[in-house]
Write a protein that holds these residues in place. Structure first.
Motif, PDB file in Angstrom:
ATOM      1  N   LEU A 172     -40.134   4.533  27.276  1.00 11.61           N
ATOM      2  CA  LEU A 172     -40.165   3.202  26.668  1.00 11.61           C
ATOM      3  C   LEU A 172     -41.538   2.554  26.770  1.00 11.61           C
ATOM      4  O   LEU A 172     -41.978   1.861  25.851  1.00 11.61           O
ATOM      5  N   THR A 173     -42.227   2.762  27.903  1.00 12.58           N
ATOM      6  CA  THR A 173     -43.497   2.068  28.138  1.00 12.58           C
ATOM      7  C   THR A 173     -44.703   2.996  28.217  1.00 12.58           C
ATOM      8  O   THR A 173     -45.832   2.537  28.087  1.00 12.58           O
ATOM      9  N   GLU A 189     -46.872 -13.660  30.864  1.00 12.78           N
ATOM     10  CA  GLU A 189     -47.171 -12.802  29.717  1.00 12.78           C
ATOM     11  C   GLU A 189     -47.203 -11.318  30.087  1.00 12.78           C
ATOM     12  O   GLU A 189     -47.907 -10.534  29.457  1.00 12.78           O
ATOM     13  N   SER A 190     -46.430 -10.938  31.079  1.00 10.17           N
ATOM     14  CA  SER A 190     -46.433  -9.540  31.517  1.00 10.17           C
ATOM     15  C   SER A 190     -45.842  -8.631  30.445  1.00 10.17           C
ATOM     16  O   SER A 190     -44.808  -8.948  29.857  1.00 10.17           O
ATOM     17  N   PRO A 191     -46.503  -7.479  30.183  1.00 10.47           N
ATOM     18  CA  PRO A 191     -45.913  -6.505  29.255  1.00 10.47           C
ATOM     19  C   PRO A 191     -44.700  -5.840  29.883  1.00 10.47           C
ATOM     20  O   PRO A 191     -44.419  -6.019  31.077  1.00 10.47           O
ATOM     21  N   LEU A 192     -43.985  -5.057  29.115  1.00  9.56           N
ATOM     22  CA  LEU A 192     -42.762  -4.420  29.614  1.00  9.56           C
ATOM     23  C   LEU A 192     -43.008  -3.618  30.886  1.00  9.56           C
ATOM     24  O   LEU A 192     -42.191  -3.640  31.806  1.00  9.56           O
ATOM     25  N   VAL A 547     -60.661  10.091  17.931  1.00  9.36           N
ATOM     26  CA  VAL A 547     -59.421  10.128  18.699  1.00  9.36           C
ATOM     27  C   VAL A 547     -59.365   8.912  19.611  1.00  9.36           C
ATOM     28  O   VAL A 547     -60.315   8.636  20.352  1.00  9.36           O
ATOM     29  N   ILE A 548     -58.252   8.175  19.561  1.00 11.31           N
ATOM     30  CA  ILE A 548     -58.098   6.925  20.314  1.00 11.31           C
ATOM     31  C   ILE A 548     -56.834   7.012  21.159  1.00 11.31           C
ATOM     32  O   ILE A 548     -55.760   7.373  20.660  1.00 11.31           O
ATOM     33  N   MET A 549     -56.954   6.689  22.450  1.00  3.00           N
ATOM     34  CA  MET A 549     -55.792   6.659  23.329  1.00  3.00           C
ATOM     35  C   MET A 549     -55.140   5.278  23.267  1.00  3.00           C
ATOM     36  O   MET A 549     -55.800   4.263  23.452  1.00  3.00           O
ATOM     37  N   VAL A 550     -53.834   5.260  23.016  1.00  6.66           N
ATOM     38  CA  VAL A 550     -53.066   4.019  23.021  1.00  6.66           C
ATOM     39  C   VAL A 550     -51.853   4.258  23.902  1.00  6.66           C
ATOM     40  O   VAL A 550     -50.958   5.025  23.546  1.00  6.66           O
ATOM     41  N   THR A 551     -51.814   3.622  25.072  1.00  3.82           N
ATOM     42  CA  THR A 551     -50.768   3.905  26.041  1.00  3.82           C
ATOM     43  C   THR A 551     -50.220   2.628  26.666  1.00  3.82           C
ATOM     44  O   THR A 551     -50.883   1.583  26.643  1.00  3.82           O
ATOM     45  N   GLY A 552     -49.033   2.737  27.202  1.00  5.11           N
ATOM     46  CA  GLY A 552     -48.453   1.614  27.937  1.00  5.11           C
ATOM     47  C   GLY A 552     -48.768   1.668  29.411  1.00  5.11           C
ATOM     48  O   GLY A 552     -48.311   0.825  30.179  1.00  5.11           O
ATOM     49  N   ASP A 553     -49.561   2.647  29.826  1.00  4.41           N
ATOM     50  CA  ASP A 553     -49.865   2.850  31.238  1.00  4.41           C
ATOM     51  C   ASP A 553     -50.952   1.891  31.717  1.00  4.41           C
ATOM     52  O   ASP A 553     -51.520   1.111  30.959  1.00  4.41           O
ATOM     53  N   HIS A 554     -51.273   1.992  33.018  1.00  2.00           N
ATOM     54  CA  HIS A 554     -52.263   1.130  33.660  1.00  2.00           C
ATOM     55  C   HIS A 554     -53.653   1.388  33.075  1.00  2.00           C
ATOM     56  O   HIS A 554     -54.014   2.534  32.784  1.00  2.00           O
ATOM     57  N   PRO A 555     -54.478   0.337  32.884  1.00  2.00           N
ATOM     58  CA  PRO A 555     -55.805   0.518  32.288  1.00  2.00           C
ATOM     59  C   PRO A 555     -56.683   1.509  33.040  1.00  2.00           C
ATOM     60  O   PRO A 555     -57.349   2.346  32.428  1.00  2.00           O
ATOM     61  N   VAL A 604     -50.161  -1.401  26.070  1.00  2.00           N
ATOM     62  CA  VAL A 604     -49.967  -1.798  24.681  1.00  2.00           C
ATOM     63  C   VAL A 604     -48.490  -1.668  24.332  1.00  2.00           C
ATOM     64  O   VAL A 604     -47.856  -0.654  24.643  1.00  2.00           O
ATOM     65  N   SER A 605     -47.945  -2.670  23.673  1.00  3.17           N
ATOM     66  CA  SER A 605     -46.534  -2.671  23.279  1.00  3.17           C
ATOM     67  C   SER A 605     -46.361  -1.896  21.973  1.00  3.17           C
ATOM     68  O   SER A 605     -47.328  -1.674  21.230  1.00  3.17           O
ATOM     69  N   PRO A 606     -45.116  -1.497  21.644  1.00  2.00           N
ATOM     70  CA  PRO A 606     -44.881  -0.816  20.361  1.00  2.00           C
ATOM     71  C   PRO A 606     -45.344  -1.632  19.158  1.00  2.00           C
ATOM     72  O   PRO A 606     -45.905  -1.080  18.205  1.00  2.00           O
TER      73      PRO A 606
END
Length: 887
Positions: A172-173, A189-192, A547-555, A604-606
């Motif tokens: 999910l994240t 404003e915390s993300p999921l 190529v660009i990384m887009v993830t919900g993980d920690h920066p 980053v959120s969906p």
């Protein structure tokens, strides 16, 4: 009674207020009657079913497109003029194309079905003071969920009671590690990924127990919102579809213009209207490459089959070519660039540091960077021992396959010990456990007590700050230095744990883990990068693909992985988080520039992934998106080409994507890109071939009409040439061999049409050469040899057919005429032999000869047909030679 509705931003509401607002007693739950009322009011806890695309709809779509409409109009005119054979021939072309497209597009791509499969598990809720197991669809807002390890969360809910609770939210994240859950309110404003006081529908509980009040069901859940985005995300026409459609519109104007001009000139000459209309129809048929859509479909299908052999499953035909034109790829981190498993990565012992690679299956440990002597120290051995003892996981190899049970971090400690040559079972036998202090969110440590050699050993692991505070032998300076070191490791994207121990002759009390500990060191854990990713990313750079990384993980974790796989180079270490991203409609010029320069996006959120894709699409790029989680599904659908991971990926991602990588290898994407570029180059060649052949037919009919030398071609003869003798060589061009040099060139400009100005110039040159040769033969035969109109017509038909077959050799790209991608393509030779055989049939089979108005050809015409066929090739090669000398 007021209806109960799902609260907005439930993570910001204190649990007491939330329970009161939802009108539920956390000790007894809802009553059966109240639950029934809310169920009837809010509906079932299920995702809405997406509208299915019927087989009829898919078939109907095959009859759309500009060229199809033109052909249909031509068929109608043929029937109107009584030319039924021509009309049925055109209809046959339409049916062949439609059936081919339908068969190749008929596949199940219902991502909503996959999402719905996550809904079928049972749920335990508290009702009337008792725990009851019910269908997940019956869970309603205000229900008290009771969860434990192994459960799949039935609905979104806020926690009010936890005990060592963890949930795997990676699908999910994008977060690699299981998330520790608590009841504390996160920042507004915390993300999921940072909403630790909530449980989310469809995520598994990996450890502990908890109770939570349901705040969202069905489409109101985060999973439901993603499902809605998947359903609402619209695919635009692919670049190939758009370019073919644009080309077809050009052909409309060419057709209408020439036909109208011919009619006007003929009427001014007082020629017979019926003859003019028939000739105009011949021009219309000549202007339309009837076989183009069929050849494009088969060429793409051939590309699909070749990619399937290389573990790439393509679900949409046009996706093959689209990937070839892709110049931006958004990739998830977890499971795509990394292996989606936790491993010991860094050891920090007092005075020693090393980065290691541990392979438990091979029982091999390698120091890849740092102090090579670290493995020889006694502190290192003590670290391994404590990591094994203060551990509740299990790792074993059964029938040659690893079997992991327990927390992934604890499993990685066991694998670390095995790779270092230690036997965890033997260590446990030597140090039998006598007591345990379980990890809790309050203490943030875990401790175990073991008996050994008439004494006792205390093993402790946990958060660095907590472990260091319990090591009284450390002075304040050392304690701060070790804590700062753990913070730096966290900044570098590592999850850190500190380790300590204590030896004593007497059995300590219940506070055995709380004092007098001896500090051992720190371990940094990392989801390791996939080894094959780095060369694949380098190939993308060489091919001009961003190529660009887009993830919900920690920066920090995202930036570390990006550096390790060489996604970013020195000087590109910028990372933006979801908090930094404004809505697309609020972006200023500077904001857009910053976003387009950044290569790593975290937290980053969906919905924000969708905005990022649209930003690049607005900038004129062709965007690919890779992913494996539920959270990736909307972006996979929104992108020009969605690429899902087949092994580790969720079914949702696979169903939504255009392509599925069966081996989860990023390298396969590079393979697919190369194949896509070859497909586009092949399409460009056969379009150039078909259009130059069609233009030569237009010139033959038009010039003959303007010169008033008769009608050298009949409409049905033109149609025959277009769908038989043109199509097979074009198809052979469409399945040509790979060209490795294409991957050392930048991506073509997505705004560039299939044919650029140079191609159009060459097209006219090709057509004029063929026209001059064929009309020359027609003029010489009728004017010098005294051939009749019908004999001249037959001469033109075979001369034009042969000239167009030979024309395929003009499409080479190399300098050598005899050794190039055309002469090496065995399908070209098969196509030429087949077409020659078909032409012989039209002459020797009476039925075909009658339909095409073929009569006996005198032997004197044969040499004229041969010369007319070969002359354009010689002429074109001479012109190309002069052009090369002029450069």
């Amino acid at each position: 009674m007021q209806p109960i509705s799902a609260p907005e931003k439930p993570h910001q509401i204190p649990i007491d207020q939330l329970i009161q607002a939802l009108n539920v007693d956390p000790k007894t739950g809802l009553t059966a009657d109240e639950a029934k009322r809310r169920y009837e009011e809010s509906g079932p806890n299920a995702l809405q079913e997406a509208k299915r695309e019927s087989a009829f709809t898919i078939l109907l779509r095959q009859f759309t497109g500009v060229i199809v409409y033109i052909l249909a109009a031509a068929a109608g005119i043929s029937f109107f003029l009584g030319e039924t054979v021509e009309g049925f021939a055109i209809i046959a072309v339409l049916l062949i194309n439609a059936i081919t497209g339908f068969i190749l597009e008929w596949n199940a791509r219902q991502s909503m079905d996959a999402l719905r499969k996550m809904d079928t598990t049972p749920a335990r809720v508290l009702r009337d003071g008792r725990i009851r197991e019910i269908s997940s669809e019956e869970v309603t807002i205000g229900d008290i969920l009771v969860v434990e390890a192994g459960d799949l969360v039935a609905a979104d809910a806020n926690l009010f009671e936890v005990s060592q609770l963890q949930a795997d939210e990676s699908a999910l994240t994008g977060e690699s590690l299981p998330v520790d859950k608590n009841t504390e309110l996160p920042p507004d404003e915390s993300p999921l990924g940072d909403q630790h006081n909530r449980l989310f529908k469809g995520t598994p509980v990996t450890a502990g127990t908890g109770r939570a009040v349901v705040t969202g069901i069905g489409q109101q859940t985060e999973l439901g919102k993603i499902a809605t985005m998947v359903e609402e995300a619209k695919r635009s026409a692919t670049p190939l579809e758009a370019k073919l459609d644009s080309l077809a519109k050009v052909l409309i104007w060419v057709t209408v213009g020439l036909a109208a001009l011919f009619l006007v000139v003929g009427l001014l000459r007082n020629e017979e209207p019926l003859r003019l209309i028939e000739t105009a129809l011949a021009l219309s048929i000549a202007a339309i490459p009837e076989g183009m859509s069929v050849v494009a479909t088969i060429a793409l299908a051939y590309g699909m089959l070749r990619l399937a052999e290389k573990k790439v499953i393509v679900k949409r035909l046009s996706a093959v070519e689209t990937l070839g034109g892709t110049n931006v790829i958004f990739t998830d981190k977890t499971g795509t660039l990394t292996q989606n498993r936790i491993e010991v990565n860094t050891l920090q012992l007092p005075g020693q540091q090393a980065e290691i690679r541990a392979d438990a299956e091979a029982q091999k440990l390698e120091v890849v960077h740092g102090d090579q002597a670290i493995t020889e120290s006694e502190t290192y051995q003590q670290l391994i021992r404590v990591g094994v003892l203060c551990n509740n996981a299990d790792y074993d190899i059964v029938d040659g396959k690893p079997k992991e049970v327990g927390d992934p971090v604890e499993v990685s400690l066991l694998k670390f010990a095995i790779a270092a040559g230690q036997n965890p079972d033997q260590i446990h036998r030597e140090f039998p456990r006598k007591a345990e202090k379980a990890f809790s969110s309050d203490t943030r440590i875990m401790g175990t007590l073991h008996e050994h050699n008439n004494g006792f050993l205390v093993a402790v692991k946990g958060a660095a700050e907590e472990v260091l505070d319990r090591c009284q032998s450390l002075d304040e300076k050392d304690r701060k230095a070790y804590y700062d070191l753990s913070e730096k490791m966290a900044t570098d994207g590592l999850r850190t744990l500190a380790f300590a121990y204590r030896q004593t002759d007497t059995r300590p009390g219940d506070d055995f883990a709380d004092k007098d500990l001896t500090y051992i060191g720190l371990i940094g854990f990392l989801d390791p990068p996939r080894t094959e990713v780095t060369p694949a990313l380098q190939a993308c750079r060489e091919a001009g693909i961003k190529v660009i990384m887009v993830t919900g993980d920690h920066p920090a974790t995202a930036l570390t992985i990006a550096s390790k796989v060489r996604l970013i180079e020195p000087g590109e270490e910028m990372v933006l988080t979801g908090k930094d991203l404004k809505p697309l409609n609020e972006l200023q010029a500077d904001d857009r520039k910053k976003l387009l320069e950044c290569r790593v996006f975290a937290r980053v959120s969906p919905a924000q992934k969708l905005d990022m894709i649209e930003l690049y699409q607005q900038d004129g790029d062709i965007v690919g998106m890779t992913g494996d989680g539920v959270n990736d599904a909307p972006a996979l659908k929104k992108s020009d080409i969605g690429i899902a991971m087949g092994l580790r990926g969720t079914q949702v991602a696979a169903e939504t994507a255009d392509m599925v990588l069966k081996d989860d290898s990023f390298t396969s994407i590079v393979t697919a890109i190369a194949q896509g570029r070859v497909i586009f180059e092949n399409i460009r060649k056969f379009v150039l071939f078909l259009l130059s052949c069609n233009l030569s037919e237009i010139f033959v009919v038009t010039f003959a009409g303007f010169l008033n030398v008769g009608n050298p071609l009949l409409p049905l003869q033109i149609l025959f040439i277009n769908i038989v003798t043109d199509v097979f060589p074009a198809l052979a061009l469409g399945v040509g061999r790979e060209n490795s040099s294409l991957m050392h060139q930048p991506p073509r400009d997505p705004k560039t049409p299939i044919m650029d100005r140079r191609d159009w110039r060459m097209l006219v040159l090709y057509a004029l050469a063929i026209t001059a040769s064929v009309l020359g033969a027609y003029w010489f035969g009728t004017q010098k040899l005294g051939l009749t109109q019908q004999e001249g017509n037959n001469l033109t038909f075979y001369a034009l057919s042969f000239a167009q077959l030979m024309h395929v050799f003009n499409l080479r790209s190399g300098r050598s005429f005899f050794v190039n991608e055309i002469t090496r393509n065995r399908y070209i030779w098969y196509a030429l032999l087949l077409c020659v055989f078909i032409l012989l049939l039209t002459y020797y089979v009476p039925f075909l000869a009658q339909i095409l108005s073929i009569k006996t050809i005198p032997s004197t015409e044969l040499w004229m047909i041969a010369v007319a066929g070969i002359a354009p090739v010689i002429l074109i090669q001479l012109v190309k030679g002069v052009m090369r000398l002029g450069k």
